[in-house]
Design a protein around this motif. Structure first.
Motif, PDB file in Angstrom:
ATOM      1  N   LYS A  99       3.370   6.057  -2.713  1.00  0.00           N
ATOM      2  CA  LYS A  99       4.565   6.748  -3.126  1.00  0.00           C
ATOM      3  C   LYS A  99       4.497   6.715  -4.801  1.00  0.00           C
ATOM      4  O   LYS A  99       5.052   7.757  -5.363  1.00  0.00           O
ATOM      5  CB  LYS A  99       5.720   5.815  -2.898  1.00  0.00           C
ATOM      6  N   ASP A 100       4.233   5.510  -5.435  1.00  0.00           N
ATOM      7  CA  ASP A 100       4.102   5.585  -7.010  1.00  0.00           C
ATOM      8  C   ASP A 100       3.152   6.661  -7.350  1.00  0.00           C
ATOM      9  O   ASP A 100       3.386   7.531  -8.371  1.00  0.00           O
ATOM     10  CB  ASP A 100       3.537   4.264  -7.540  1.00  0.00           C
ATOM     11  N   GLU A 101       1.989   6.867  -6.826  1.00  0.00           N
ATOM     12  CA  GLU A 101       0.871   7.671  -7.025  1.00  0.00           C
ATOM     13  C   GLU A 101       1.568   9.401  -6.980  1.00  0.00           C
ATOM     14  O   GLU A 101       1.283  10.081  -7.777  1.00  0.00           O
ATOM     15  CB  GLU A 101      -0.439   7.728  -6.347  1.00  0.00           C
ATOM     16  N   GLN A 102       2.223   9.330  -5.887  1.00  0.00           N
ATOM     17  CA  GLN A 102       2.900  10.772  -5.579  1.00  0.00           C
ATOM     18  C   GLN A 102       3.928  11.161  -6.605  1.00  0.00           C
ATOM     19  O   GLN A 102       3.746  12.084  -7.074  1.00  0.00           O
ATOM     20  CB  GLN A 102       3.632  10.798  -4.447  1.00  0.00           C
ATOM     21  N   LEU A 103       4.690  10.063  -7.005  1.00  0.00           N
ATOM     22  CA  LEU A 103       5.670  10.251  -8.136  1.00  0.00           C
ATOM     23  C   LEU A 103       5.001  10.683  -9.399  1.00  0.00           C
ATOM     24  O   LEU A 103       5.214  11.618  -9.971  1.00  0.00           O
ATOM     25  CB  LEU A 103       6.667   9.072  -8.200  1.00  0.00           C
ATOM     26  N   SER A 113       0.656  -1.146   0.044  1.00  0.00           N
ATOM     27  CA  SER A 113      -0.028   0.005   0.140  1.00  0.00           C
ATOM     28  C   SER A 113       1.003   1.174  -0.047  1.00  0.00           C
ATOM     29  O   SER A 113       0.619   2.055  -0.651  1.00  0.00           O
ATOM     30  CB  SER A 113      -0.972   0.130   1.176  1.00  0.00           C
ATOM     31  N   GLN A 114       1.857   1.210   0.864  1.00  0.00           N
ATOM     32  CA  GLN A 114       2.932   2.517   0.826  1.00  0.00           C
ATOM     33  C   GLN A 114       3.697   2.738  -0.521  1.00  0.00           C
ATOM     34  O   GLN A 114       3.666   3.722  -0.739  1.00  0.00           O
ATOM     35  CB  GLN A 114       3.958   2.409   2.092  1.00  0.00           C
ATOM     36  N   ILE A 115       4.106   1.572  -1.040  1.00  0.00           N
ATOM     37  CA  ILE A 115       4.674   1.693  -2.412  1.00  0.00           C
ATOM     38  C   ILE A 115       3.682   2.156  -3.490  1.00  0.00           C
ATOM     39  O   ILE A 115       4.042   3.126  -4.298  1.00  0.00           O
ATOM     40  CB  ILE A 115       5.074   0.231  -2.863  1.00  0.00           C
TER      41      ILE A 115
END
Length: 70
Positions: free
Chosen positions: A11-15, A6-8
């Motif tokens: 982070k992908d969405e944030q990137l 979920s955290q990854i």
């Protein structure tokens, strides 16, 4: 493990979001640079035109003055 996934994903969405914002920023920068170039070109042409008109007016005045002097 599910928490890490979920955290990854987050982070992908944030990137991805940051990449879109960077792209937009670069496009705006390019547009701004083009506008500045257009304004500089327009201003340069106007200054040259104004200087030419001023020179022609100046020449016309001297010719008139010289004609009347002789």
């Amino acid at each position: 493990m599910a928490i890490k996934d979920s955290q990854i994903k987050e982070k992908d969405e944030q990137l991805n979001s940051m990449q879109k914002l960077l792209d937009q920023s670069q496009q705006l920068q390019l547009m701004t640079e083009k506008k500045v170039e257009e304004l500089e070109t327009t201003t340069s042409i106007k200054i040259k035109y104004d200087n030419l008109n001023l020179k022609q007016k100046s020449n016309a005045w001297w010719k008139f003055w010289l004609k009347n002097k002789t």
